[in-house]
Scaffold this motif. Sequence first.
Motif, PDB file in Angstrom:
ATOM      1  N   ASN A 155       0.813  -1.217   0.000  1.00 39.26           N
ATOM      2  CA  ASN A 155       0.000   0.000   0.000  1.00 39.26           C
ATOM      3  C   ASN A 155       0.851   1.273   0.000  1.00 39.26           C
ATOM      4  O   ASN A 155       0.541   2.261   0.666  1.00 39.26           O
ATOM      5  N   GLY A 156       1.959   1.233  -0.753  1.00 38.27           N
ATOM      6  CA  GLY A 156       2.830   2.397  -0.867  1.00 38.27           C
ATOM      7  C   GLY A 156       3.891   2.470   0.206  1.00 38.27           C
ATOM      8  O   GLY A 156       4.716   3.393   0.193  1.00 38.27           O
ATOM      9  N   HIS A 157       3.906   1.520   1.141  1.00 38.82           N
ATOM     10  CA  HIS A 157       4.937   1.469   2.173  1.00 38.82           C
ATOM     11  C   HIS A 157       6.101   0.613   1.683  1.00 38.82           C
ATOM     12  O   HIS A 157       5.895  -0.463   1.125  1.00 38.82           O
ATOM     13  N   ASP A 158       7.316   1.094   1.912  1.00 38.23           N
ATOM     14  CA  ASP A 158       8.507   0.347   1.521  1.00 38.23           C
ATOM     15  C   ASP A 158       9.598   0.609   2.549  1.00 38.23           C
ATOM     16  O   ASP A 158      10.235   1.655   2.544  1.00 38.23           O
ATOM     17  N   GLY A 159       9.798  -0.369   3.442  1.00 42.08           N
ATOM     18  CA  GLY A 159      10.768  -0.213   4.509  1.00 42.08           C
ATOM     19  C   GLY A 159      12.190  -0.017   4.036  1.00 42.08           C
ATOM     20  O   GLY A 159      13.026   0.508   4.790  1.00 42.08           O
ATOM     21  N   SER A 160      12.480  -0.396   2.796  1.00 40.98           N
ATOM     22  CA  SER A 160      13.841  -0.216   2.283  1.00 40.98           C
ATOM     23  C   SER A 160      14.134   1.240   1.944  1.00 40.98           C
ATOM     24  O   SER A 160      15.293   1.599   1.715  1.00 40.98           O
ATOM     25  N   LYS A 161      13.104   2.085   1.919  1.00 43.35           N
ATOM     26  CA  LYS A 161      13.276   3.501   1.604  1.00 43.35           C
ATOM     27  C   LYS A 161      13.123   4.398   2.834  1.00 43.35           C
ATOM     28  O   LYS A 161      13.231   5.625   2.732  1.00 43.35           O
ATOM     29  N   ILE A 162      12.877   3.790   3.992  1.00 46.29           N
ATOM     30  CA  ILE A 162      12.612   4.552   5.209  1.00 46.29           C
ATOM     31  C   ILE A 162      13.760   4.349   6.201  1.00 46.29           C
ATOM     32  O   ILE A 162      14.105   3.217   6.531  1.00 46.29           O
ATOM     33  N   THR A 163      14.349   5.448   6.651  1.00 45.58           N
ATOM     34  CA  THR A 163      15.459   5.351   7.601  1.00 45.58           C
ATOM     35  C   THR A 163      14.956   5.465   9.039  1.00 45.58           C
ATOM     36  O   THR A 163      13.838   5.943   9.295  1.00 45.58           O
ATOM     37  N   ILE A 164      15.811   5.068   9.970  1.00 49.34           N
ATOM     38  CA  ILE A 164      15.479   5.208  11.383  1.00 49.34           C
ATOM     39  C   ILE A 164      15.290   6.677  11.741  1.00 49.34           C
ATOM     40  O   ILE A 164      14.401   7.032  12.515  1.00 49.34           O
ATOM     41  N   ARG A 165      16.105   7.554  11.169  1.00 48.97           N
ATOM     42  CA  ARG A 165      15.957   8.986  11.425  1.00 48.97           C
ATOM     43  C   ARG A 165      14.559   9.451  11.020  1.00 48.97           C
ATOM     44  O   ARG A 165      13.928  10.264  11.725  1.00 48.97           O
ATOM     45  N   GLN A 166      14.064   8.958   9.889  1.00 39.97           N
ATOM     46  CA  GLN A 166      12.732   9.368   9.432  1.00 39.97           C
ATOM     47  C   GLN A 166      11.617   8.842  10.334  1.00 39.97           C
ATOM     48  O   GLN A 166      10.553   9.452  10.428  1.00 39.97           O
ATOM     49  N   LEU A 167      11.865   7.727  11.012  1.00 42.79           N
ATOM     50  CA  LEU A 167      10.901   7.274  12.017  1.00 42.79           C
ATOM     51  C   LEU A 167      10.838   8.276  13.162  1.00 42.79           C
ATOM     52  O   LEU A 167       9.759   8.692  13.597  1.00 42.79           O
ATOM     53  N   LEU A 168      12.011   8.677  13.639  1.00 45.51           N
ATOM     54  CA  LEU A 168      12.071   9.513  14.833  1.00 45.51           C
ATOM     55  C   LEU A 168      11.619  10.943  14.593  1.00 45.51           C
ATOM     56  O   LEU A 168      11.172  11.619  15.529  1.00 45.51           O
ATOM     57  N   ASN A 169      11.742  11.441  13.349  1.00 45.16           N
ATOM     58  CA  ASN A 169      11.299  12.818  13.090  1.00 45.16           C
ATOM     59  C   ASN A 169       9.988  12.899  12.321  1.00 45.16           C
ATOM     60  O   ASN A 169       9.590  13.961  11.851  1.00 45.16           O
ATOM     61  N   HIS A 170       9.306  11.762  12.192  1.00 48.66           N
ATOM     62  CA  HIS A 170       7.970  11.704  11.576  1.00 48.66           C
ATOM     63  C   HIS A 170       7.961  12.138  10.110  1.00 48.66           C
ATOM     64  O   HIS A 170       7.025  12.802   9.646  1.00 48.66           O
ATOM     65  N   THR A 171       8.994  11.770   9.379  1.00 48.35           N
ATOM     66  CA  THR A 171       8.990  12.038   7.937  1.00 48.35           C
ATOM     67  C   THR A 171       8.972  10.738   7.137  1.00 48.35           C
ATOM     68  O   THR A 171       9.321  10.734   5.965  1.00 48.35           O
ATOM     69  N   SER A 172       8.548   9.639   7.753  1.00 51.52           N
ATOM     70  CA  SER A 172       8.555   8.332   7.083  1.00 51.52           C
ATOM     71  C   SER A 172       7.409   8.164   6.093  1.00 51.52           C
ATOM     72  O   SER A 172       7.515   7.400   5.140  1.00 51.52           O
TER      73      SER A 172
END
Length: 371
Positions: free
Chosen positions: A107-124
């Motif tokens: 559904n448009g989610h791809d964990g290979s394109k999301i960094t840990i930093r983006q998790l923590l700053n809500h830009t995932s």
Amino acid sequence: MNTPASTPANLIVPGQADVQHLLQDAVTEQGYPGVILGVGDGTQQWFAAEGVADTATGSTRTADEQFRVGSITKTFTATLVLQLAAEHKLSLDDTVEQWLPGLVQGNGHDGSKITIRQLLNHTSGIFAYTLDSGMLERYWSPKLLEHRFDNPTPEDLVKIAVSNPADFEPGQSWGYSNTNFVLAAMIVEKADGVSFAEAIDRRIARPLNLSGTYAPGTETGFRGPHGSAYSRLMIPDADAPVHDVTEQSPAWAFGVGELVSTAADLNLFLAALLKGCLLPAAQMEEMFTMTPVPDGKWLDGYSYGLGISSVTLPSGITVYGHGGMITGTWSYLYGTRDGDLVTVQNVNGDWGMPPVGLFIDILDAAFRPAA
């Protein structure tokens, strides 16, 4: 004004009289059973309370009573991640896929394109599982009473999130998503080789001697003295019935909003964090790289770093910390950037959606410079 004798009340708060009126109004005008405020400067503290900890017994709220802190948990989770980064056990540039293969896909989610930093700053761009229609029905309606002892796993929560369309491409926008911190806590467990609860205890609670702070997992009660928590089950009517929801499983808020703590502990934690006692300089710089939150995306006028936010008060003072809500309670934990003055607030009712105006007014009065 209830100021427990067990808590030193020797810190001078210039706006104390205004603070007291605001606390009184929270109970008499806004209908919260009880409200607390703790102000500390690292060596002295001032604690004030109005209303009651329990409507049945009329007991007084105290600085050492345990309560659920909601999304203040995110600041603890981010601190754990940054400690692991400092130890080279992970990198903020690692992808979610590297640590949790196959979990964030579809559904448009791809964990290979999301960094840990983006998790923590809500830009995932990952959809917030708490906004899923089924979750809203179970936890944000009168049906909560049927589901408050459910124990979904972290994997269950992520699966709910990715069953919905992604909000945006990673790094292309900003969106507050509780799913980010479920994943961050799961990565903490993988990188540290212990449970999230053990990581909180070993890395933060024990070093700071936070005796009332812990991650309860699926525990439905409390390990120490505590007040009660009350909910109108998200019914906006001021005359809606109030339910005691003190006993509940916070499993649905894993790494996001599950922690239990006390006013005294939270002030100690935030002061230590702001003073650089928990993180090296490089990780502090990462955490406090603040980005303004786009209007309408979360709380207007706030900025967000890595698991921590900032807001400028009407007096012109900028404070750093996080707010939190979980069924039955709202909390606010903020301090000056140097950690020399920190405050924690809590109301033991979950209406107000949220009572940010009240919290900001109290903060402004408590932090007001002396004439």
